[in-house]
Scaffold this motif. Structure first.
Motif, PDB file in Angstrom:
ATOM      1  N   PHE A 158       0.867  -1.184   0.000  1.00  0.00           N
ATOM      2  CA  PHE A 158       0.000   0.000   0.000  1.00  0.00           C
ATOM      3  C   PHE A 158       0.904   1.234   0.000  1.00  0.00           C
ATOM      4  O   PHE A 158       2.121   1.131   0.175  1.00  0.00           O
ATOM      5  CB  PHE A 158      -0.952  -0.003   1.208  1.00  0.00           C
ATOM      6  CG  PHE A 158      -0.257   0.179   2.528  1.00  0.00           C
ATOM      7  CD1 PHE A 158      -0.279   1.406   3.179  1.00  0.00           C
ATOM      8  CD2 PHE A 158       0.435  -0.880   3.114  1.00  0.00           C
ATOM      9  CE1 PHE A 158       0.367   1.562   4.392  1.00  0.00           C
ATOM     10  CE2 PHE A 158       1.090  -0.721   4.318  1.00  0.00           C
ATOM     11  CZ  PHE A 158       1.057   0.502   4.966  1.00  0.00           C
ATOM     12  N   TYR A 159       0.300   2.354  -0.204  1.00  0.00           N
ATOM     13  CA  TYR A 159       1.091   3.582  -0.349  1.00  0.00           C
ATOM     14  C   TYR A 159       0.656   4.615   0.678  1.00  0.00           C
ATOM     15  O   TYR A 159      -0.506   4.639   1.098  1.00  0.00           O
ATOM     16  CB  TYR A 159       0.968   4.109  -1.774  1.00  0.00           C
ATOM     17  CG  TYR A 159       1.682   3.185  -2.741  1.00  0.00           C
ATOM     18  CD1 TYR A 159       3.010   3.408  -3.076  1.00  0.00           C
ATOM     19  CD2 TYR A 159       1.046   2.055  -3.239  1.00  0.00           C
ATOM     20  CE1 TYR A 159       3.685   2.531  -3.919  1.00  0.00           C
ATOM     21  CE2 TYR A 159       1.709   1.176  -4.073  1.00  0.00           C
ATOM     22  CZ  TYR A 159       3.036   1.410  -4.405  1.00  0.00           C
ATOM     23  OH  TYR A 159       3.713   0.542  -5.223  1.00  0.00           O
ATOM     24  N   THR A 160       1.613   5.430   1.065  1.00  0.00           N
ATOM     25  CA  THR A 160       1.335   6.468   2.064  1.00  0.00           C
ATOM     26  C   THR A 160       1.933   7.789   1.564  1.00  0.00           C
ATOM     27  O   THR A 160       2.644   7.798   0.552  1.00  0.00           O
ATOM     28  CB  THR A 160       2.023   6.125   3.398  1.00  0.00           C
ATOM     29  OG1 THR A 160       3.440   6.238   3.195  1.00  0.00           O
ATOM     30  CG2 THR A 160       1.682   4.727   3.882  1.00  0.00           C
ATOM     31  N   PRO A 161       1.715   8.864   2.261  1.00  0.00           N
ATOM     32  CA  PRO A 161       2.349  10.127   1.863  1.00  0.00           C
ATOM     33  C   PRO A 161       3.871   9.996   1.774  1.00  0.00           C
ATOM     34  O   PRO A 161       4.517  10.740   1.029  1.00  0.00           O
ATOM     35  CB  PRO A 161       1.934  11.087   2.988  1.00  0.00           C
ATOM     36  CG  PRO A 161       0.617  10.558   3.443  1.00  0.00           C
ATOM     37  CD  PRO A 161       0.739   9.056   3.359  1.00  0.00           C
ATOM     38  N   ALA A 162       4.443   9.039   2.508  1.00  0.00           N
ATOM     39  CA  ALA A 162       5.900   8.880   2.465  1.00  0.00           C
ATOM     40  C   ALA A 162       6.395   8.488   1.072  1.00  0.00           C
ATOM     41  O   ALA A 162       7.555   8.701   0.744  1.00  0.00           O
ATOM     42  CB  ALA A 162       6.334   7.835   3.487  1.00  0.00           C
ATOM     43  N   ASP A 163       5.514   7.908   0.263  1.00  0.00           N
ATOM     44  CA  ASP A 163       5.925   7.506  -1.091  1.00  0.00           C
ATOM     45  C   ASP A 163       5.946   8.677  -2.065  1.00  0.00           C
ATOM     46  O   ASP A 163       6.481   8.559  -3.165  1.00  0.00           O
ATOM     47  CB  ASP A 163       4.982   6.417  -1.620  1.00  0.00           C
ATOM     48  CG  ASP A 163       5.140   5.135  -0.828  1.00  0.00           C
ATOM     49  OD1 ASP A 163       6.242   4.575  -0.862  1.00  0.00           O
ATOM     50  OD2 ASP A 163       4.171   4.709  -0.163  1.00  0.00           O
TER      51      ASP A 163
END
Lengths: 309, 562, 148
Positions: B49-54
């Protein structure tokens, strides 16, 4: 023999017999060799991707316009892993596929060295015996096989793809330096002029060409547009005249037969050796000793040869 | 300027680390994942999954901006489908010009807003219906057009100033365009009133669609002739549709489609400028054509990345000034190769997802495939379902009501960036060796696409990739879909007969004269279109005009690459 | 193998193992060579020798190339929809030339009733899109008529 009447199916079957060294092919080959010695054998070589097939397709046009019978042997590499092969050289020659006086055959290298040159040269005997006027051999453009095959051709045409950098350096590798005719492809491109000058310089300086009375020529062609092809065909015929006058024509036939023998022999020995090393327990022992450092490889050779012959 | 504040980002990263060390570890024991790794068709490795960190350094205005503004990631128009629904443009045409005329009228009656002509293979290659090579092919995959006469029949009773027409035609594009111009003229419609598109993308022929005729340089020259002529005389015409669609059909990935299509585009613009054309005069009329596959997110990311990349190229590299020159306007077709012959009704579902991807990706026009197309040309019923799919999307799904609705998804933005980054790598490689013509001559795109096709097939065989109904959920089935059939032999005869009549009644001397003029213009390297129009007016045939051009340009035979 | 053993007793020992030889041809005018190339490559990887003749081939070209190359099988790929006009011509020509030992297979989008017709004129098998490569390889291996 219906093959002599030009029946393509019969010719194809004979070729299969010969290329696979089938027992029955010995006699056929001898019969055909009795009738051979007339065809003009032209080797077309050049780096992979230099446009050999396109050039051959154009040369077929020229030879056919003089109603000559033409045979093509196109060699393609086999995969060293699966031993299968994917041969696409015909793509560019397919417009001649329906011409009864043109015969095109693809041949895979099958991973054995002498074998492919032996098979190719034996096929030359077949086409020669069947009365083909011109036999064109397209090789893969690298390796000893090429050298073996080209040494048996009457006329060696080397195709140079301009713009590859130092053309002379590229040519000074084996077969390409002994061309009779050098052909610079893509005549319409500015790079062609540079390549032309370089090759000419190589010829003048004696770097390119064989030691003979024939001074190699260099020509520019555009196979795509058919430019310079007629000149090339004329030059090839001029070389044939020279070969006939200088006796080279007949020497090459002898040399090709010798090469067929030598290639068959070396292929056989190579294979036999390979088999024996795998299956013979005595030999295996020697090999194991070498592997474990108890025997010197040189001494092992002597032992193995003694056992084998 | 990042979208996220540093403290929040640090907190996310910290908790993410903890999550990876605790939560996921325990979960993986209980619920192991289906695959050792997840990759999309482009070969991009996907995270769980993806987060703002990506997307931590995400600069909103640099990456996205607003709809209708540079870099146009969110769409080329400010209102997008709130203003106007995309054009539903169904590719059609088969058999004789008479059949096609009927079909076009049928589609207009059912609410289609733009016409799209499919030609048969002889036409696509510039061969007349009576050419020996045309036997068995006349009218099969599209309409047969050998002379102006055929075009006149196709548009009989269809007002050419009121419809726009897409013509999927490449090497013979200048000739078909000339047929169209002259037919319109005969209806009293002037060239500046006609609208539509010629595909005219000769570069992709060499490595994707393989309907090439001339060698690459000449192919490029012909494409530019159409672009140049249109810029002068056909203000409403899209002279080229730079196509990635066929790259996908040939086995390329979405990433290869993106990269090679843009590389082709760069080649056309560069040569156009070299010809002395003003980039802001011809660039606004360039259009593109992409495929939509079934991986919704990969496709949406591809479309968004494509728009952003093109805008940058036009602005920064080619110094375009007009925003329109930076627009990547594109047509989308749902991917033909994803249609399965097995359980064909499943294709309706695939097409719906693919069409959704195109809409969420901001396409300007859309063709939806019919579910029976893995078998034959679509039946009327199948075509109607395909068209209805678009209508449901447009009016029921809500996806046309908000512009670029997937923006801001961590995953979609990350993937959009990733697709762009990977595409630049491919494009840079091509640019380094001198551009697409050189790459084609070296067989680079050919080889890479072949490799992808082979790899995909292997993945399917070894079930690393599941195709429903093909390598999973397979059923014994007796396939009974009503297929469109027509009497091909009759069509062929009919077309040959019409051609014979055309040849009989025309003025031979003017045909010969016009072809001689054309030949010498081509030899002088002039734009050939004015000469082709003259030849078309006196009923020189498609085959005759192509033959004349072949004498000058030569013919291409592919290099055997696998 | 001892000093007196014969190295080569028959010529058969000299012969390399014969490999299945297949002509892969694109009949008709369509340029969709993805399938043909994938199959050609798979056959090569399965150890066969494949001659590929490229796109836009006529029945005459296909048959003559098959004869000259003395292949065991012809794999025709066609997606133009002209299969019923072109493949019968291939079969007819093979028949006229008295060739009954070349296996002919077809790949492409061929409707069921056409498959029946093609089989009735001697096409050994028709592979529709989605057929696994392994199935094609096995079919050719098991059905070529000449001993390898």
């Amino acid at each position: 023999m219906s093959a002599l009447k030009g029946d393509q199916r019969s010719i194809a079957r004979i070729i299969s017999e010969v290329e696979y060294f089938n027992p029955s092919s010995s006699e056929i080959l001898l019969e055909l060799m009795k009738m051979s010695g007339y065809s003009h054998v032209i080797g077309i070589t050049g780096a992979p991707g230099s446009g050999k097939s396109t050039l051959i397709a154009r040369l077929i046009d020229e030879f056919r316009s003089k109603d000559l019978k033409v045979a093509v042997i196109a060699v393609d590499p086999s995969s060293p892993f699966s031993h299968g092969a994917l041969m696409g050289n015909r793509i560019r020659m397919q417009k001649h596929a329906t011409d009864p006086k043109v015969f095109i055959r693809s041949l895979a290298t099958r991973g054995y060295r002498g074998g492919i040159s032996a098979a190719t040269l034996a096929l030359v005997e077949v086409f020669d015996g069947l009365g083909y006027d011109k036999i064109l051999i397209e090789t893969i453009g690298v390796g000893q096989t090429d050298i073996d095959i080209m040494h048996a051709a009457h006329t060696i045409v080397v195709l140079v793809n301009p713009g590859t950098g130092d053309e002379i350096q590229a040519l000074k590798a084996g077969i390409m330096e002994i061309g009779d005719i050098y052909v610079i492809s893509k005549a319409d491109k500015p790079e062609a002029e540079d390549a032309f000058k370089q090759v000419l310089f190589g010829i003048e300086g004696g770097i390119l060409g064989q030691e003979s009375d024939w001074k190699p020529t260099v020509l520019k062609v555009s196979a795509m547009m058919g430019q310079g092809i007629k000149e090339l065909a004329d030059k090839i015929d001029e070389h044939l005249e020279y070969a006939k006058k200088s006796n080279r024509f007949y020497q090459q036939i002898k040399s090709r037969r010798l090469q067929t023998l030598k290639s068959s022999l070396s292929w056989f020995i190579e294979n036999k050796l390979e088999d024996s090393l795998k299956s013979n327990a005595d030999l295996n022992n020697i090999i194991e000793q070498v592997k474990s450092g108890q025997e010197s490889p040189y001494n092992a050779v002597l032992k193995i040869v003694k056992k084998l012959f | 300027m990042s979208l996220f504040n540093e403290d929040a980002l640090n907190e996310i990263k910290k908790r993410l680390k903890a999550w990876e060390e605790e939560t996921i570890k325990n979960d993986l024991i209980k619920y192991p994942e289906r695959l050792p790794e997840f990759k999309n068709i482009s070969g991009i490795l996907l995270k769980r999954f993806y987060t703002p960190a990506d997307i931590e350094n995400y600069d909103y205005f640099e990456k996205l901006g607003f709809p209708g503004e540079y870099p146009f990631t969110r769409g080329i128009h400010a209102t997008m489908y709130r203003g106007r629904i995309w054009t539903m443009r169904m590719f059609s045409g088969y058999g004789s010009p008479e059949y096609t005329n009927e079909r076009l009228k049928f589609l207009l009656k059912h609410g289609e807003t733009g016409l799209s002509l499919a030609f048969d293979f002889p036409t696509l290659l510039g061969l007349d219906a009576d050419d020996p090579l045309s036997h068995g092919e006349v009218g099969v995959v599209g309409v047969s057009v050998s002379s102006l006469k055929d075009m006149e029949v196709i548009f009989d009773g269809i007002p050419m100033d009121q419809v726009t027409t897409n013509m999927t035609i490449n090497p013979p594009a200048p000739i078909l365009l000339s047929f169209y111009i002259v037919t319109a003229e005969k209806q009293g419609v002037k060239p500046d009133q006609i609208g539509g598109t010629t595909q005219n993308d000769n570069l992709k022929e060499f490595f994707a669609q393989k309907s090439y005729v001339f060698p690459p340089e000449a192919g490029l020259k012909i494409s530019l002739d159409v672009i140049e002529y249109s810029a002068k005389y056909l203000p409403k015409w899209n002279p080229i549709s730079i196509s990635g669609y066929h790259i996908r059909e040939a086995g390329g990935t979405a990433l290869q489609e993106l990269a090679f299509t843009i590389a082709d585009g760069i080649e056309y613009v560069r040569v156009g400028i070299e010809r002395g054309m003003d980039v802001d005069v011809f660039a606004p009329r360039l259009s593109f054509f992409f495929a939509a596959g079934t991986d919704l997110f990969e496709e949406v990311a591809k479309f968004r990345a494509a728009r952003r990349m093109w805008a940058k190229i036009m602005k920064e590299r080619f110094n375009a000034k007009k925003p329109r020159s930076m627009w990547m306007r594109f047509h989308t077709q749902t991917s033909g190769v994803t249609l399965t012959a097995q359980q064909p009704e499943n294709n309706i579902i695939r097409v719906a997802i693919q069409a959704l991807a195109a809409v969420l990706g901001g396409t300007q026009s859309l063709h939806t495939n019919s579910f029976d197309e893995a078998w034959a040309l679509p039946s009327e019923k199948a075509v109607k379902i395909a068209l209805r799919t678009q209508q449901v999307l447009a009016y029921e799904s809500g996806s046309a009501d908000v512009v670029d609705p997937l923006a801001g998804s961590y995953y979609v933005e990350w993937l959009t960036d990733k697709m762009e980054e990977e595409a630049w790598k491919i494009i840079d490689r091509i640019e380094k060796i001198g551009g697409m013509v050189e790459a084609i001559k070296r067989g680079i795109p050919q080889r890479e696409i072949n490799d992808s096709a082979y790899k995909f097939q292997k993945d399917v065989e070894e079930k690393r990739r599941i195709i429903v109904g093909v390598n999973a959920f397979v059923e014994e089935e007796k396939l009974e879909i009503p297929l469109l059939r027509f009497n091909q032999e009759e069509v062929e005869k009919h077309q040959i007969e019409r051609l014979r009549k055309v040849k009989e009644t025309r003025n031979k001397a003017s045909v010969e004269w016009s072809l001689r003029e054309l030949k010498s213009a081509a030899q002088r390297n002039e734009n050939v279109i004015p000469y082709i129009i003259k030849a078309v007016r006196v009923y020189a045939t498609l085959g005759e005009i192509m033959g004349t051009l072949k004498e000058v340009y030569g013919e291409w035979v592919e290099t055997p690459l696998f | 193998m001892g000093r007196n053993a014969s190295l080569l007793s028959t010529q058969t020992e000299l012969a390399p193992k014969r490999r299945i030889k297949v002509l892969v041809a694109k009949l008709g005018l369509d340029g969709h060579d993805r399938g043909a190339k994938v199959v050609a490559r798979a056959l090569k990887d399965a150890g066969m020798e494949v001659v590929y003749t490229g796109i836009r081939q006529t029945p005459e070209q296909v048959v003559n190339a098959a004869i000259q190359e003395d292949v065991d099988a012809i794999g025709i790929s066609i997606l133009s929809g002209a299969h019923m006009a072109l493949i019968p011509r291939v079969m007819q020509m093979l028949k006229e030339k008295g060739i009954d030992d070349i296996l002919v297979t077809v790949g492409g989008t061929i409707p069921t009733d056409d498959i029946v017709k093609l089989k009735s004129i001697g096409v050994a098998e028709v592979f529709i899109p989605g057929t696994p490569l392994s199935e094609i390889i096995e079919f050719i291996k098991n059905n070529v008529k000449r001993k390898q």
